[in-house]
Design a protein around this motif. Structure first.
Motif, short mmCIF file in Angstrom:
data_model
loop_
_atom_site.label_atom_id
_atom_site.label_comp_id
_atom_site.label_asym_id
_atom_site.label_seq_id
_atom_site.Cartn_x
_atom_site.Cartn_y
_atom_site.Cartn_z
N MET A 23 7.99 5.62 6.48
CA MET A 23 7.49 6.97 6.22
C MET A 23 8.55 8.00 6.57
SD MET A 23 4.79 7.29 9.41
CE MET A 23 4.20 8.87 8.85
N HIS A 24 8.36 9.22 6.06
CA HIS A 24 9.20 10.35 6.41
C HIS A 24 8.81 10.87 7.78
CE1 HIS A 24 11.99 11.67 3.34
NE2 HIS A 24 11.15 11.24 2.42
N ARG A 25 9.80 11.32 8.53
CA ARG A 25 9.50 11.95 9.80
C ARG A 25 9.22 13.44 9.62
NH1 ARG A 25 14.35 10.56 13.58
NH2 ARG A 25 15.52 10.89 11.69
N ASN A 26 9.73 14.01 8.51
CA ASN A 26 9.51 15.42 8.20
C ASN A 26 9.81 16.32 9.40
OD1 ASN A 26 8.83 14.72 5.62
ND2 ASN A 26 6.65 14.69 6.00
N GLY A 27 8.84 17.10 9.86
CA GLY A 27 9.05 18.04 10.94
C GLY A 27 9.36 17.40 12.27
N ILE A 41 0.85 -1.19 0.00
CA ILE A 41 0.00 0.00 0.00
C ILE A 41 0.88 1.24 0.00
CG2 ILE A 41 -1.77 1.32 1.23
CD1 ILE A 41 -2.74 -1.29 2.44
N ASP A 42 0.70 2.09 -0.99
CA ASP A 42 1.33 3.40 -1.01
C ASP A 42 0.20 4.42 -0.97
OD1 ASP A 42 4.29 2.94 -1.46
OD2 ASP A 42 3.43 1.74 -3.09
N GLY A 74 8.16 6.98 -4.78
CA GLY A 74 8.88 8.07 -4.14
C GLY A 74 8.31 8.40 -2.77
N ASP A 75 8.77 9.51 -2.23
CA ASP A 75 8.38 9.88 -0.88
C ASP A 75 7.08 10.66 -0.82
OD1 ASP A 75 10.63 8.69 0.25
OD2 ASP A 75 11.86 10.46 -0.18
N HIS A 94 4.25 4.13 3.19
CA HIS A 94 4.50 2.93 2.38
C HIS A 94 4.34 1.75 3.34
CE1 HIS A 94 6.25 0.28 -0.62
NE2 HIS A 94 7.24 -0.05 0.19
N VAL A 95 3.34 0.90 3.10
CA VAL A 95 3.01 -0.19 4.02
C VAL A 95 3.13 -1.52 3.28
CG1 VAL A 95 1.29 -1.12 5.61
CG2 VAL A 95 1.39 1.35 5.20
#
Length: 611
Positions: free
Chosen positions: A138-142, A52-53, A237-238, A120-121
């Motif tokens: 996943m991105h952690r971002n902030g 899964i995206d 991609g992200d 992304h799973v």
């Protein structure tokens, strides 16, 4: 304002709890399952069963309901389930308490970040057959800077601990959610990977499983893994747009891949602007706003007769609840049959049967029967009189060896003190080209009443299956319900309408599934009533009448729907679009159409406006 280590630890715990909650809420990997211990879990890290995206996991249930049929069948609870799930409510209560006690003002932001961030799973089946093991990247971002001091927190926290180190001295942390429920996670730079159980990464002694550790390290370093390559997909991609859900055919077939030869996976793409989500082949066909698109990963070299199902639809009775074509690998299927009959020395007979079958098979359910008694149909190769006689002999012996149950009353009636005694197989030849074998088998879920049978005194239950096999006019027909075999024989004798009569002729070869919602709804409603006797399951029966039956009646108003592949399949393995058709009667303005309003008009995919 600088955040203390204590507040940082609370934030980390809250983030991972909510990450686990969203996975549990949508796919329920922990539901009704014994908690995973520390033993290593068996699965292939490089080939997940589901991929899964998603641009935002919180939007996935609501976007699924953009499919009109699902919108009418599913309830609002499907969208709001994660809002009222016990695990979600418990986590929210804990977060509120932590925020109150420590004067923190990050709860709403934290919930939004986890539910609305791209993810992304990967999911794998657990021993109970569900996708019980999962990994989320996943991105952690902030949140990246807030996670930098997690090592100091883990050194002294009873709930959060460091359990291993990946290559490059990247620490792996374990977060205990409850007794027997522990998440693993690792962070590097701006990436976060969460695993649903310790056994996905650690062995019984707590050591790293090298192959899986390398895979997780790769995800943390590049954000990529082997799942797209396994299913011939472009990496999204992200920042994926919309949703992409890929399900392996092996998982959908419960491991019986021999009956789905050449079909490797199904993919469902959702895009708010009508563009596909990267299938690697550039064959996205959506051009409308907010559409779901369906594709199939096909290997044409393994497809029997290029998956041409026209002959099957001409043999099957009309108005099925559901019918699907199976691109069977008859050599592998006969090997399975040979294992079943090995004790009776039937391996040679199984091989002989497999050698004589050709092309795809079909399985159909009808409202007049039950869910456990579909009818199977396959084509037989053209053969001379000697070959036909040999096939009949192999079929008769195999049927006698495999079909049947121990009948206690029959054994007593014949004076036998022990032994495995079954009712006899009856054989009849109603015409020169038709042979029918049948054996009654006692079963509580049988399709026939014992009291109406002439051999009732020998049966062991109040119901039984009149299990029937027929060889007729170049077709092999099998069903636990003799009525469906009789109907199929009537179609072959031109005494009953065929399923092909209700489908557009140009679509016959490439139709792989057809569904009649009215028949399917009637079948499910009757099965639900049978499974919930009023004197034993009054509460569940009332719930079924209140919630299930109205949805089935809504489903029954839809016209027949069928799925087709393109007229020409690729020469090599790749993704091909699957087209949906809603066949409504002319002048039936109330029935959903397929986009253009014309009979037999194609729907771009379910969810397209007007479908």
């Amino acid at each position: 304002m600088k955040m203390s280590r204590k507040k940082m630890a609370i934030l980390i715990v809250g983030l991972l709890v909510v990450a686990g909650v969203i996975i549990q809420a949508v796919w329920r990997p922990f539901a009704h399952r014994k908690a995973t211990g520390t033993e290593a879990l068996a699965f292939d890290i490089h080939r997940p069963d589901v991929v899964i995206d998603s641009e935002a996991l919180s939007r996935l249930p609501r976007d699924i309901l953009r499919v009109p049929l699902l919108h009418d069948v599913l309830t609002q609870d499907f969208v709001d389930y994660y809002e009222s799930d016990n695990t979600r409510l418990s986590a929210e209560g804990a977060l509120r308490r932590l925020a109150f006690e420590h004067q923190l003002d990050w709860r709403d932001e934290l919930m939004r970040r986890v539910f609305d961030e791209p993810a992304h799973v990967l999911l794998w089946r657990s021993p109970d057959g569900r996708p019980g093991y999962w990994l989320m990247s996943m991105h952690r971002n902030g949140l990246a800077k807030l996670l930098q001091g997690i090592g100091n927190v883990a050194a002294s926290d009873s709930q959060l601990s460091q359990v291993a180190k990946l290559s490059g001295d990247v620490p792996v942390y374990a977060l205990k959610l409850a007794v027997g429920r522990t998440l693993l996670f690792a962070t590097k730079d701006d990436r976060l990977v969460v695993l649903s159980a310790p056994g996905m990464l650690l062995d019984e002694k707590g050591g790293l499983l090298s192959e899986r550790a390398d895979a997780v390290s790769g995800m943390l370093s590049s954000g990529h893994d082997d799942a797209p390559g396994a299913y011939q997909l472009d990496a999204v991609g992200d920042a994926p747009k919309g949703h992409r859900v890929v399900v392996s055919a092996n998982y959908l077939s419960f491991g019986y891949q021999a009956f789905f030869s050449g079909l490797n996976a199904l993919r469902f793409d959702f895009s708010s602007n009508g563009n596909g989500n990267g299938n690697g082949n550039g064959n996205g066909n959506g051009n409308a706003a907010a559409t779901w698109q369906t594709s199939a990963l096909i290997d044409p070299d393994k497809l029997p007769q290029q998956w041409n199902s026209a002959d099957l639809w001409r043999a099957l009775p009309a108005n099925p609840a559901a019918c699907t074509s199976l691109p069977a690998d008859w050599k592998e299927a006969s090997n399975l049959l040979g294992k079943v009959t090995a004790n009776a020395g039937g391996a040679d007979g199984a091989a002989a049967i497999g050698d004589q079958l050709a092309g795809p098979a079909a399985v159909c359910w009808y409202a007049k029967s039950t869910l456990v008694a579909p009818v199977f149909v396959a084509r037989v190769k053209t053969q001379d009189a000697a070959g036909s006689a040999a096939l009949k002999g192999a079929l008769g012996k195999t049927f006698s060896d495999v079909i049947g149950a121990y009948e206690v009353k029959a054994a007593k009636a014949d004076g036998a003190d022990s032994g495995y005694l079954r009712l006899p197989v009856t054989t009849r030849e109603p015409s020169a080209d038709v042979t029918v074998w049948q054996r009654p088998v006692s079963a509580r879920s049988g399709t026939a009443l014992t009291s109406k049978a002439s051999f009732a005194s020998q049966l062991s239950a109040e119901r039984y299956f009149p299990v029937t096999l027929a060889l007729a006019h170049g077709y092999l027909i099998f069903s636990p319900d003799s009525r469906l075999v009789d109907d199929t024989l009537a179609v072959l004798d031109k005494r009953y309408p065929a399923l092909a009569d209700t489908l557009a002729p140009q679509r016959l070869p490439r139709t792989i599934l057809t569904l009649t919602p009215s028949s399917a709804a009637a079948l499910v409603e009757r099965e639900a009533a049978t499974a919930l006797p009023v004197d034993q399951e009054a509460v569940f029966r009332n719930a079924s009448r209140t919630h299930l039956v109205p949805k089935l009646h809504a489903l029954a108003h839809y016209p027949p729907v069928s799925l087709t592949l393109p007229p020409n399949l690729p020469k090599s393995a790749g993704w091909v679009p699957v087209q949906w058709w809603f066949d409504r009667a002319k002048g039936d303005a109330a029935a959903p159409d397929a986009g253009t309003g014309a009979p037999d008009a194609p729907a771009d995919q379910p969810g397209t406006e007007g479908d």
